[in-house]
Design a protein around this motif. Structure first.
Motif, PDB file in Angstrom:
ATOM      1  N   LEU A  49       0.834  -1.205   0.000  1.00 25.35           N
ATOM      2  CA  LEU A  49       0.000   0.000   0.000  1.00 25.35           C
ATOM      3  C   LEU A  49       0.869   1.255   0.000  1.00 25.35           C
ATOM      4  N   ASN A  50       1.938   1.243   0.788  1.00 23.71           N
ATOM      5  CA  ASN A  50       2.854   2.388   0.797  1.00 23.71           C
ATOM      6  C   ASN A  50       3.512   2.563  -0.568  1.00 23.71           C
ATOM      7  N   ARG A  51       3.947   1.447  -1.169  1.00 21.43           N
ATOM      8  CA  ARG A  51       4.576   1.533  -2.484  1.00 21.43           C
ATOM      9  C   ARG A  51       3.591   2.039  -3.537  1.00 21.43           C
ATOM     10  N   CYS A  52       2.343   1.571  -3.451  1.00 23.80           N
ATOM     11  CA  CYS A  52       1.317   2.011  -4.393  1.00 23.80           C
ATOM     12  C   CYS A  52       1.086   3.517  -4.271  1.00 23.80           C
ATOM     13  N   THR A  53       0.885   3.969  -3.051  1.00 19.81           N
ATOM     14  CA  THR A  53       0.646   5.393  -2.805  1.00 19.81           C
ATOM     15  C   THR A  53       1.816   6.234  -3.272  1.00 19.81           C
ATOM     16  N   LEU A  54       2.997   5.823  -2.899  1.00 18.72           N
ATOM     17  CA  LEU A  54       4.202   6.564  -3.234  1.00 18.72           C
ATOM     18  C   LEU A  54       4.414   6.633  -4.746  1.00 18.72           C
ATOM     19  N   ARG A  91      -6.089  -2.827   6.731  1.00 21.60           N
ATOM     20  CA  ARG A  91      -6.928  -1.813   7.371  1.00 21.60           C
ATOM     21  C   ARG A  91      -7.457  -0.783   6.379  1.00 21.60           C
ATOM     22  N   ASP A  92      -6.827  -0.666   5.221  1.00 16.10           N
ATOM     23  CA  ASP A  92      -7.231   0.333   4.236  1.00 16.10           C
ATOM     24  C   ASP A  92      -7.817  -0.309   2.982  1.00 16.10           C
ATOM     25  N   VAL A  93      -8.548  -1.413   3.143  1.00 22.25           N
ATOM     26  CA  VAL A  93      -9.069  -2.158   2.003  1.00 22.25           C
ATOM     27  C   VAL A  93      -9.928  -1.281   1.089  1.00 22.25           C
ATOM     28  N   VAL A  94     -10.780  -0.446   1.658  1.00 16.86           N
ATOM     29  CA  VAL A  94     -11.648   0.410   0.850  1.00 16.86           C
ATOM     30  C   VAL A  94     -10.809   1.421   0.078  1.00 16.86           C
ATOM     31  N   ALA A  95      -9.810   1.979   0.734  1.00 21.46           N
ATOM     32  CA  ALA A  95      -8.944   2.951   0.067  1.00 21.46           C
ATOM     33  C   ALA A  95      -8.193   2.316  -1.097  1.00 21.46           C
ATOM     34  N   VAL A  96      -7.752   1.083  -0.921  1.00 25.82           N
ATOM     35  CA  VAL A  96      -7.018   0.406  -1.992  1.00 25.82           C
ATOM     36  C   VAL A  96      -7.937   0.182  -3.186  1.00 25.82           C
ATOM     37  N   ARG A  97      -9.126  -0.317  -2.941  1.00 27.22           N
ATOM     38  CA  ARG A  97     -10.066  -0.547  -4.052  1.00 27.22           C
ATOM     39  C   ARG A  97     -10.455   0.762  -4.729  1.00 27.22           C
ATOM     40  N   ALA A  98     -10.561   1.825  -3.954  1.00 24.12           N
ATOM     41  CA  ALA A  98     -10.928   3.126  -4.514  1.00 24.12           C
ATOM     42  C   ALA A  98      -9.776   3.741  -5.311  1.00 24.12           C
ATOM     43  N   PHE A  99      -8.583   3.212  -5.142  1.00 20.57           N
ATOM     44  CA  PHE A  99      -7.420   3.701  -5.878  1.00 20.57           C
ATOM     45  C   PHE A  99      -7.415   3.222  -7.333  1.00 20.57           C
ATOM     46  N   TYR A 100      -8.012   2.064  -7.605  1.00 18.03           N
ATOM     47  CA  TYR A 100      -7.951   1.484  -8.945  1.00 18.03           C
ATOM     48  C   TYR A 100      -8.485   2.384 -10.058  1.00 18.03           C
ATOM     49  N   PRO A 101      -9.634   3.046  -9.875  1.00 17.52           N
ATOM     50  CA  PRO A 101     -10.080   3.923 -10.963  1.00 17.52           C
ATOM     51  C   PRO A 101      -9.051   5.001 -11.298  1.00 17.52           C
ATOM     52  N   SER A 102      -8.451   5.574 -10.277  1.00 16.57           N
ATOM     53  CA  SER A 102      -7.448   6.615 -10.496  1.00 16.57           C
ATOM     54  C   SER A 102      -6.169   6.044 -11.115  1.00 16.57           C
TER      55      SER A 102
END
Length: 157
Positions: A49-54, A91-102
């Motif tokens: 998740l950190n790598r994805c965000t970064l 803990r951030d499952v919703v945030a990860v799934r919401a990242f895919y469209p972007s």
């Protein structure tokens, strides 16, 4: 997660957030420098998740469309690296799934800049299909609007 791990994660999240603020404030060079330092610390085995965000934000600091694409692909690879079983526990499952469209929207834009319309359409379709997980807030509305704008740009070509 131990208290020490939580504190370390909080510090990392703060550092990423500070670099994002620099980016949004217009200091792309300093943001790129800070993101690069954090990326080096995380390494290839760092939290996905950190790598994805970064990587997602690092892409926005790039001047070259090919470099931007490379970082956006890293972000998608990291997101995909969160296996469904781990994702369910994250803990951030919703945030990860919401990242895919972007993530897919950014890839579509990258491919369009690189004159690769077929790849751009593929990722734009994926962005649109993934957008159903977005909430009706500013972020979700902004991503949906950006998908619509890119669709229009591609139709106008």
């Amino acid at each position: 997660m131990t208290e020490q791990q939580e504190a370390s994660q909080d510090a990392l999240t703060t550092r990423i957030g500070q670099a994002v603020m620099l980016l949004h404030g217009g200091d792309r060079e300093e943001a790129r420098k800070r993101f690069g330092a954090i990326w080096s610390e995380l390494g290839e085995d760092g939290d996905a998740l950190n790598r994805c965000t970064l990587a997602h934000y690092m892409a926005d600091t790039q001047d070259d469309p090919g470099d931007e694409l490379a970082w956006d692909l890293r972000a998608l690879t990291a997101a995909d690296g969160l296996a469904d079983e781990r994702l369910a526990q994250h803990r951030d499952v919703v945030a990860v799934r919401a990242f895919y469209p972007s993530l897919h929207l950014n890839l579509a834009a990258d491919y369009l800049k690189l004159h690769r319309p077929d790849a751009a359409r593929l990722h734009l379709d994926r962005a649109r299909n993934a957008a159903d997980v977005l909430t009706d807030d500013g972020y979700g509305g902004g991503v949906r609007a950006a998908i619509g704008r890119l669709e229009q740009r591609m139709r106008d070509r």
